[in-house]
Design a protein around this motif. Structure first.
Motif, short mmCIF file in Angstrom:
data_model
loop_
_atom_site.label_atom_id
_atom_site.label_comp_id
_atom_site.label_asym_id
_atom_site.label_seq_id
_atom_site.Cartn_x
_atom_site.Cartn_y
_atom_site.Cartn_z
N LYS A 1 -4.72 4.23 3.05
CA LYS A 1 -6.04 4.86 2.90
C LYS A 1 -6.15 6.01 3.88
N ALA B 1 -6.37 -3.38 -11.81
CA ALA B 1 -6.56 -3.58 -10.36
C ALA B 1 -6.64 -2.22 -9.66
N GLU B 2 -5.74 -1.30 -10.03
CA GLU B 2 -5.73 0.03 -9.41
C GLU B 2 -7.01 0.79 -9.78
N ASP C 1 -9.95 -0.52 -10.57
CA ASP C 1 -11.08 -1.11 -9.83
C ASP C 1 -11.07 -0.67 -8.36
N LEU C 2 -9.86 -0.59 -7.79
CA LEU C 2 -9.74 -0.19 -6.38
C LEU C 2 -10.31 1.23 -6.18
N SER D 1 -14.09 1.24 -6.59
CA SER D 1 -14.85 0.56 -5.53
C SER D 1 -15.02 1.44 -4.29
#
Ligand code: UTP
Length: 293
Positions: free
Chosen positions: A38, A88-89, A91-92, A95
């Motif tokens: 990140k 999953a990616e 949603d990440l 978010s």
């Protein structure tokens, strides 16, 4: 005036040139360098959101447009992730988006110093107290540094700076505070000195990059002369503000990493990776082997 008004807005000054990290920062803002997976700025925005901040104000400069893009929707990426079933990616990425209308960007046309960068946010902040987070300082603490400061603010009001101890021999490198009566998780500040001459520091507690400030700072910065390094210094402005408004120091007890310096950045990457269940097992044996070599 009430000196405990709610703190809703946070300012992130990201207009500096990042000369300590050249050539990496020639085209990439230092705030976008990654700690594990990140960008640094994402961690700091998350710290502010966890402390209840509702509006995120970025003071940017030339070559910093990618920071604005990071906090926006990436339409093509979203469509590709969706069509490939990478839920999953998807949603990440979703978010991490701030709610629409909760970010503002303004430009500091010339890097005239931190005090000047803060002053550039005056119209967006308006007449209310605000948090200021230096995005290259990464704080690792379960509670969140700004959350702890908010608790102290609820008791002490006025202005709060986060402080931590340094080796007394190195006090001349920092902004140092004088220690007064205890209050909450901190103490009243009796004085502030930017880079005190060796042997003259009032303590070894230094200001580490998180502030809650009353809006009177803006009128002070408006007329402030240039100080050290020929820059408009925030500390000079805070010293004037201290004549009319109280300052308290929040004793930060977690780990701090100066990600604007090479060693701080590398240490942060190792510490954050070692704290992750998915990575620790992959790197710790190699790290040990490197240390023995
Ligand atoms: P630094 O002292 O780390 O300065 O600023 P810098 O220019 O970014 O980095 P070096 O020293 O050249 O490597 C502390 C924070 O204040 C911001 C920086 O972006 C950083 O987050 N800043 C500094 C501004 O926004 N404007 C300025 O004029 C100076």
């Amino acid at each position: 005036m009430d000196n405990k008004r709610r703190v809703r807005k946070a300012v992130f000054p990201v207009a500096g040139l990042g000369t300590r990290f050249l050539p990496a920062t020639k085209a990439v803002p230092k705030e976008m360098l990654t700690i594990v997976d990140k960008p640094v700025i994402q961690y700091v925005v998350e710290e502010a959101a966890a402390a209840g901040i509702e509006h995120f104000i970025f003071v940017t400069g030339r070559n910093k447009g990618v920071i604005e893009d990071h906090f926006d929707i990436q339409f093509e990426l979203n469509e590709t992730l969706k069509s490939r079933g990478k839920k999953a990616e998807f949603d990440l990425v979703q978010s991490m988006l701030p709610r629409a209308g909760t970010t503002s960007f303004t430009r500091q046309q010339e890097p005239l110093g931190l005090g000047h960068a803060v002053w550039c946010a005056r119209d967006i902040v308006g007449d209310e107290p605000f948090a200021l987070l230096l995005p290259d300082m990464l704080m690792n603490d379960q509670k969140g540094c700004l959350s702890g400061m908010m608790d102290l603010y609820a008791t002490a009001g006025g202005n709060i700076v986060s402080v931590e101890e340094c080796d007394p021999e190195l006090a001349h490198k920092y902004g140092i505070v004088g220690i007064g009566d205890s209050i909450g998780d901190g103490f009243r500040i009796t004085e502030m000195v930017e880079k005190p001459k060796k042997g003259t520091a009032p303590s070894n507690w230094f200001i580490n990059g998180r502030y809650i400030l009353q809006p009177e700072i803006f009128s002070i910065l408006e007329t402030q002369e240039r100080g050290a390094g020929n820059e408009i210094q925030l500390t000079d402005g805070m010293l004037k503000l201290a004549d009319r408004s109280s300052f308290a120091g929040y004793k930060f007890r977690g780990d701090t990493y100066d990600c604007g310096s090479k060693d701080g950045f590398i240490k942060a990457n190792i510490a954050f990776a070692m704290a992750r269940d998915d990575l620790r097992g992959l790197i710790e044996d190699d790290l040990r082997a490197m240390l023995k070599a």
